[in-house]
Enzyme design. Structure first.
Site, PDB file in Angstrom:
ATOM      1  N   SER A  55       0.805  -1.216   0.000  1.00 22.30           N
ATOM      2  CA  SER A  55       0.000   0.000   0.000  1.00 22.30           C
ATOM      3  C   SER A  55       0.840   1.270   0.000  1.00 22.30           C
ATOM      4  O   SER A  55       0.365   2.328  -0.442  1.00 22.30           O
ATOM      5  CB  SER A  55      -0.930   0.004   1.223  1.00 22.30           C
ATOM      6  OG  SER A  55      -0.178  -0.169   2.420  1.00 22.30           O
ATOM      7  N   GLY A  92      -2.035  -4.333   1.406  1.00 23.27           N
ATOM      8  CA  GLY A  92      -2.074  -5.569   2.183  1.00 23.27           C
ATOM      9  C   GLY A  92      -1.102  -6.634   1.721  1.00 23.27           C
ATOM     10  O   GLY A  92      -1.055  -7.721   2.308  1.00 23.27           O
ATOM     11  N   ASN A 120       4.179  -5.469   5.781  1.00 20.38           N
ATOM     12  CA  ASN A 120       3.012  -6.213   6.268  1.00 20.38           C
ATOM     13  C   ASN A 120       3.416  -7.531   6.932  1.00 20.38           C
ATOM     14  O   ASN A 120       2.726  -7.992   7.850  1.00 20.38           O
ATOM     15  CB  ASN A 120       2.037  -6.473   5.120  1.00 20.38           C
ATOM     16  CG  ASN A 120       1.303  -5.214   4.702  1.00 20.38           C
ATOM     17  OD1 ASN A 120       0.891  -4.419   5.527  1.00 20.38           O
ATOM     18  ND2 ASN A 120       1.161  -5.010   3.400  1.00 20.38           N
ATOM     19  N   ASP A 203      -4.248   6.656  10.314  1.00 21.23           N
ATOM     20  CA  ASP A 203      -3.849   5.309  10.735  1.00 21.23           C
ATOM     21  C   ASP A 203      -2.412   5.271  11.258  1.00 21.23           C
ATOM     22  O   ASP A 203      -1.970   4.274  11.835  1.00 21.23           O
ATOM     23  CB  ASP A 203      -4.035   4.287   9.606  1.00 21.23           C
ATOM     24  CG  ASP A 203      -3.195   4.591   8.370  1.00 21.23           C
ATOM     25  OD1 ASP A 203      -2.238   5.376   8.443  1.00 21.23           O
ATOM     26  OD2 ASP A 203      -3.518   4.033   7.298  1.00 21.23           O
ATOM     27  N   HIS A 206       0.361   5.164   6.842  1.00 25.92           N
ATOM     28  CA  HIS A 206       0.475   5.557   5.440  1.00 25.92           C
ATOM     29  C   HIS A 206       0.706   7.061   5.309  1.00 25.92           C
ATOM     30  O   HIS A 206      -0.024   7.856   5.911  1.00 25.92           O
ATOM     31  CB  HIS A 206      -0.786   5.154   4.666  1.00 25.92           C
ATOM     32  CG  HIS A 206      -1.019   3.682   4.660  1.00 25.92           C
ATOM     33  ND1 HIS A 206      -1.848   3.056   5.568  1.00 25.92           N
ATOM     34  CD2 HIS A 206      -0.512   2.717   3.859  1.00 25.92           C
ATOM     35  CE1 HIS A 206      -1.852   1.756   5.323  1.00 25.92           C
ATOM     36  NE2 HIS A 206      -1.051   1.523   4.294  1.00 25.92           N
TER      37      HIS A 206
END
Length: 227
Positions: A55, A92, A120, A203, A206
Site C-alpha cells: 500500500s 495488504g 506487512n 492510521d 500511510h
C-alpha cells in the site's frame, strides 16, 4: 516505297519511346511505392521503471499520481527521459503474495525494479526467515529472467509491537539481503516520515501527500543513479 519506310520507321521509334516512357514511369512508381512502404525512423522503445510493493507504493489514501512513484514519473517527464513508471503496489501485500504475483509483471523487462515489500510481514509477525527467503526469491526471479535489470531494495522498519528483538532483527533483513544479492539498498523508505503525525494519515502508517513528497526525495537519488 520510301514514304512507307519512313512512316514505318517513325512508328517504330514512337512505339519505342512510348515503351521507354512507360517503363520509366513504372520504375518511378515502384520506387515511390517502396519508399511509402518503408517505415520511417522509429522512436526508441520506452524503458520501464517498476515499483513492486504494497500500500505504500500504491499510494493508499491519496491519488496515485501524488504517491512517490507518481512523483518519480513527473520528475522523469520534466527531464524528457524515455522512461515510464509502472505502479505495482497492492494494499495488504506480503512478501509471499508478491512472490506469487510477480510473473504478471515480468512479461516485459523492467530497466529498474524497486522492491518495496515486507512491512506487512512485520506487522503480522510472520517468521523473519520466511520474509527474508521471499525477498531473496523475488530478486532471484527478476535476475534470472532479466539479468540486465537494476534492482533496488527499499528497506523497512516496524514499530516494536512484536517485541524489540523481533523489530531489530526485522530491520536487519534488508541490508543482509541487499549485500547477499548484490542489489542497491535504500536504508529506510520512510526516513523522515515514519512516526510523524503531520506526515501520515490517521492510521499512523500511510504517508499523506506531503509525506510522499519526502519519500520521493529519499527514493529519487537511487533511481537517478541507475538511469
Amino acid at each position: 516505297m520510301n514514304i512507307s519506310r519512313t512512316i514505318l520507321s517513325f512508328c517504330l521509334i514512337s512505339l519505342g519511346l512510348a515503351s521507354f516512357s512507360c517503363s520509366e514511369s513504372k520504375k518511378a512508381e515502384t520506387v515511390q511505392t517502396a519508399s511509402a512502404d518503408q517505415p520511417g525512423a522509429q522512436e526508441p522503445e520506452m524503458k520501464t521503471i517498476l515499483f513492486f510493493g504494497n500500500s505504500l507504493t500504491a499510494g493508499y489514501g491519496i491519488d496515485q499520481d501524488d504517491s512517490f512513484s507518481g512523483l518519480v514519473q513527473d520528475k522523469i517527464d520534466s527531464l524528457g527521459l524515455n522512461y515510464r513508471v509502472i505502479n505495482g503496489g497492492l494494499s495488504g501485500e506480503t512478501t509471499a503474495g508478491g512472490l506469487s504475483r510477480l510473473d504478471w509483471f515480468l512479461e516485459d523487462q523492467p530497466e529498474i525494479f524497486i522492491l518495496e515489500l515486507g512491512g506487512n510481514d512485520g506487522l503480522r509477525g510472520i517468521q523473519l526467515s520466511e520474509t527474508k527467503s521471499n525477498l531473496e526469491k523475488i530478486i532471484d526471479k527478476v535476475k534470472g529472467k532479466f539479468p540486465g535489470t537494476k534492482i533496488i531494495l527499499a528497506g523497512m522498519q516496524i514499530p516494536p509491537n512484536m517485541g524489540q528483538e523481533y523489530t531489530d532483527e526485522f530491520k536487519e533483513i534488508y541490508p543482509v539481503v541487499a549485500q547477499e544479492k548484490d542489489v542497491t539498498l535504500i536504508p529506510f523508505l520512510l526516513e523522515g516520515v515514519a512516526g510523524d503525525p503531520e506526515l501520515n494519515l490517521p492510521d499512523g502508517i500511510h504517508p499523506t501527500e506531503e509525506g510522499h513528497k519526502i519519500v520521493y526525495k529519499t527514493v529519487w537519488p537511487f533511481i537517478e543513479s541507475n538511469l
